[in-house]
Design an enzyme around this catalytic site. Structure first.
Site, mmCIF file in Angstrom:
data_model
loop_
_atom_site.group_PDB
_atom_site.id
_atom_site.type_symbol
_atom_site.label_atom_id
_atom_site.label_comp_id
_atom_site.label_asym_id
_atom_site.label_seq_id
_atom_site.Cartn_x
_atom_site.Cartn_y
_atom_site.Cartn_z
ATOM 1 N N GLU A 1 -56.023 -14.958 -12.122
ATOM 2 C CA GLU A 1 -56.445 -14.957 -13.519
ATOM 3 C C GLU A 1 -55.842 -16.208 -14.137
ATOM 4 O OE1 GLU A 1 -54.849 -11.982 -16.158
ATOM 5 O OE2 GLU A 1 -56.319 -12.440 -17.714
ATOM 6 N N LYS B 1 -45.783 -13.131 -14.003
ATOM 7 C CA LYS B 1 -46.244 -14.186 -14.896
ATOM 8 C C LYS B 1 -45.776 -13.921 -16.325
ATOM 9 C CE LYS B 1 -50.635 -14.495 -13.302
ATOM 10 N NZ LYS B 1 -52.052 -14.925 -13.325
ATOM 11 N N ARG C 1 -46.538 -7.376 -2.199
ATOM 12 C CA ARG C 1 -46.300 -8.661 -2.826
ATOM 13 C C ARG C 1 -44.905 -9.171 -2.472
ATOM 14 N NH1 ARG C 1 -47.239 -7.410 -8.642
ATOM 15 N NH2 ARG C 1 -47.328 -9.675 -8.723
#
Length: 555
Positions: free
Chosen positions: A38, A272, A262
Site C-alpha cells: 500500500e 509502518k 512476517r
RNA sequence: UGGCAGGUGGUGUAAAGGUAGCACAGGAGAUUUUGGUUCUCUUAGUCAGGGUUCGAAUCCUUGCCCGCCAACCA
C-alpha cells in the site's frame, strides 16, 4: 572431475506448494506472484523478506511477479510513496513483469459488486458504524441481522448507484456482502465491500467517491491478473475464507492465498504506523535515517542489496512467529563488504605521535593494499611523516598483560609503514597525555623489512599534516530493548538516546575523492558509507557496522 | 473463557515414523602487517504429561504457553 555433491537445500513450505502445483500442471505450469504494497509509507526490511520471497519464487520457477499497489484508501496514500517503493524494489535487484494498481480495476470492481447485488449476495446498509458494530456480535456471541439486510435487489442496485454518484454523505452508507452473521470468523459477518469517501485519489483523482475495502479489492485484483500464488503474512489468515468466497461467487480466476510469518528484528520496530510516528515526531531525520529499518535507511547506512537478499535467504520462511537477531543482518553485511569494500585508514580519536628520529620536513610514500581479499585491486599510496596520529585507545601508559598495542618501551607496526617503539609520554599540566614520542626502526618498512623484528600489534595511522577531517556518524541500536513493540506503554519510551553520535576524524588523503554511496572499510574500525550529506571539501561517513572485535569482547 | 494459527539449542531454520542437522550468536585454538578475514574444535534443543508403534520432533490425546481475529485500515 567435478564434485557432484551439491548441497541439497530443503524447500520452504511455499516452494513445496509451488512444486506440487507444478507437478500437477496446475495453471499449465505457470507461476505468477505479486508484491502488493500500500503506498502509505516506505518499505522496510520486513517488506524485503516478502519481496525476496515473491520475486525469488517466481525467478526460481520460471515465472514472474507483478508490482501492484494496493491503493484503495486515498486518504493515506501518496505518489511519494509509490516512487520510493518502486525505487527500493529495483535497488534490491528485482524487476516486475507489470506495474499495476488496484485502482486500475475500480470499474471492474464496481461491476463485480453489482453482480453480487444482483445475485442477492450484497446489500446497502444505512446503519451507522456504531449500529453495525453492535449488531456484529463478539467472538463468543453471534451477530444479529440489521434492518437493511433484506432489501430488495432493485433497491440495493439503485442505492449503490446513488452512492457512486455522490448523493449520500460520507459514512452514511456502506455496501456489505451478505454472508453469515453467526460465523465464528468475524470477517464473514457481512463484511464491508465499499465505503463512501469524498477523497482525492492519487491516480483516479475525483472520479470516485466510493472505494472498495481491502477484502473486496485484493483477491479480485489477484484474479484479474491471474496470480497463481498470492503470498501474504499470517494476520491475513482469517481473511482467506472471504478471499475464497468472493472468488467463488464471482466465478473468477481461482488465485490462492498462502500465509507466512512476517519478519521481526531485535531492537527495532517493523510497523509502518510506528515508523511514520518516528519520522513525524522527529525522533529520526526521515524515512531514510540510517537508524531506520527501512530499505532507504539501510541503503543510506551502507547496506548492500546483496547483503539484504542473503539475509532474507538465511532467515527462511515459515509459519511461526519469530524475532531475528540483528547480529545476523550485521553478519550478512560484513560478509559482503569484506569482499568488496576498499580499505582505508582514518583515526577517529586522535593521539599525536612524534617520530623523534625522523627528520623534520621529510615525507615518503607507503604502499597499502586496497583490499587483501582482492589483490587485483592493487595498492594506494599513503604519506608518512614525522608527526602522525593514532587512536587514543591504541596507547596505554600502564597496559594489561595481553595488550598488543603501543605502550612505553613497547613496539608496534604501523600498518604498511614502519615499526616504532614508544620512548616517552608527554603530559600537560593537568596530567593528560598530549603526545607520545617514539623512534622508528629504519630498516623495518613494509615490503622491505630487514629488521628481523616481530611485533604483536599493528596499528592504523595517518600523517598529521596530510590527513583531512571527515565527519563520522556512528550509530547504535535505535531502541534499548529487544522488542520495543511488546513493551508496556508507548514504544517511544524505549528509544535509545545514544543511537547517534557524530565525531570528526582524521582520514588519509585518499578520502578527498570519496563520493556518496561509496563503501569503505576503515581499518580495524568498521565499514563506512559516504553519506549524501557530503559536499565538496567535507566528507561525511556513516558507520554501517563495526568490525568483529575479539579483543573488545574479552575486555 | 469463541474461532484460527503456532510451539525444535540463546536466535532462526531443517529433519515428511528410522543417526535431531545447518546458520547466526557464545566458547577454545591455529594463521594473520586489520585483535578483521580464513581454518579447526566446541557448548547448547524437540513445551509438559499420557497413548499408538519394534521405533515418535513427526501420529492420537490432555494440558500449558505465544500470536492473530469484533477498523467505513491494509
Amino acid at each position: 572431475m567435478v564434485d557432484e555433491k551439491k548441497e541439497e537445500k530443503t524447500l520452504n513450505f511455499i516452494e513445496e506448494i509451488v512444486e506440487k502445483d507444478l507437478s500437477e500442471n496446475k495453471h499449465g505450469g505457470r507461476v505468477l506472484t505479486r508484491f502488493p504494497p500500500e503506498p502509505n509509507g516506505y518499505l522496510h526490511i520486513g517488506h524485503a523478506k516478502s519481496i525476496c520471497l515473491n520475486f525469488g519464487l517466481a525467478q526460481k520457477y520460471g515465472g514472474g511477479t507483478n508490482l501492484r499497489f494496493d491503493d484503495t484508501n486515498p486518504t493515506t496514500e501518496d505518489v511519494e510513496y509509490v516512487d520510493s517503493i518502486k525505487n527500493d524494489v529495483q535497488w534490491l535487484g528485482f524487476n516486475w513483469v507489470e506495474e499495476r494498481y488496484a485502482s486500475d480495476y475500480f470499474d471492474q470492481l464496481y461491476a463485480f459488486a453489482v453482480k453480487l447485488i444482483e445475485k442477492g449476495l450484497a446489500y446497502v446498509d444505512d446503519s451507522t458504524a456504531e449500529e453495525i458494530a453492535a449488531l456484529k456480535g463478539t467472538p463468543t456471541e453471534p451477530g444479529k441481522p440489521g434492518p437493511y439486510r433484506d432489501r430488495a435487489v432493485a433497491e440495493n442496485l439503485e442505492l449503490f448507484e446513488r452512492m457512486r454518484k455522490g448523493e449520500f454523505a460520507e459514512g452514511s452508507r456502506v455496501l456489505r456482502a451478505k454472508i453469515d452473521l453467526a460465523s465464528p470468523n468475524m470477517h464473514l459477518r457481512d463484511p464491508f465491500m465499499y465505503r463512501i469517501k469524498f477523497a482525492h485519489h492519487h491516480r483516479t483523482g475525483d472520479k470516485w467517491c466510493i472505494y472498495p475495502m481491502y477484502d473486496f479489492a485484493h483477491g479480485q485484483s489477484d484474479a484479474i491478473e491471474k496470480i497463481t500464488h498470492s503470498i501474504c503474512t499470517l494476520e491475513f489468515i482469517p481473511h482467506r475464507a472471504l478471499y475464497d468466497w468472493f472468488i467463488e461467487k464471482l466465478d473468477i480466476f481461482p488465485s490462492k492465498q498462502y500465509e507466512f510469518a512476517r519478519l521481526n528484528l531485535t531492537y527495532t520496530v517493523m510497523s509502518k504506523r510506528k515508523l511514520l510516528q518516528l519520522v513525524q515526531e522527529g525522533h529520526v531525520s526521515g524515512w531514510d535515517d540510517p537508524r531506520m529499518p527501512t530499505i532507504s535507511g539501510l541503503r543510506r547506512r551502507g547496506y548492500t542489496p546483496a547483503s539484504i537478499r542473503n539475509f532474507c535467504e538465511r532467515i527462511g520462511v515459515a509459519r511461526r512467529d519469530n524475532l531475528i537477531d540483528m547480529s545476523l543482518l550485521e553478519f550478512c553485511v560484513r560478509e559482503d563488504l569484506n569482499a568488496i569494500a576498499p580499505r582505508r585508514m582514518a583515526v577517529l580519536d586522535p593521539l599525536k605521535v612524534v617520530i623523534t628520529n625522523y627528520p623534520e620536513g621529510r615525507e615518503e610514500m607507503c604502499l597499502s593494499e586496497n583490499n587483501p581479499e582482492k589483490p587485483e585491486t592493487g595498492d594506494r599510496e599513503m604519506p608518512f611523516s614525522r608527526e602522525l596520529y593514532i587512536e587514543q585507545d591504541d596507547f596505554m601508559e600502564n597496559p594489561p598483560k595481553k595488550y598488543f598495542r603501543l605502550a612505553p618501551g613497547q613496539m608496534v607496526r604501523l600498518k604498511s609503514a614502519y615499526i616504532i617503539r614508544c620512548d616517552e609520554v608527554v603530559k600537560n599540566a593537568e596530567g593528560t597525555i598530549e603526545e607520545v614520542r617514539c623512534t622508528y626502526i629504519e630498516n623495518s618498512k613494509s615490503g622491505q623489512d630487514e629488521s628481523g623484528l616481530k611485533v604483536k600489534g599493528t596499528l592504523h595511522w595517518v600523517s598529521a599534516a596530510h590527513s583531512i577531517p571527515v565527519e563520522i556518524r556512528q550509530y547504535d541500536r535505535l531502541f534499548r530493548v529487544e522488542d520495543p513493540a511488546s513493551q508496556e506503554g508507548d514504544f517511544k519510551e524505549y528509544l535509545n538516546p545514544d543511537s547517534l553520535s557524530i565525531i570528526t576524524a582524521r582520514a588519509e588523503p585518499a578520502f578527498k575523492t570519496a563520493t556518496p554511496g561509496e563503501a569503505f572499510q576503515l581499518l580495524r574500525k568498521g565499514y563506512f558509507s559516504v553519506d549524501s550529506d557530503s559536499v565538496d571539501g567535507k566528507v561525511v561517513l556513516n558507520q554501517t557496522v563495526g568490525l568483529r572485535d575479539n579483543w573488545a569482547k574479552g575486555n
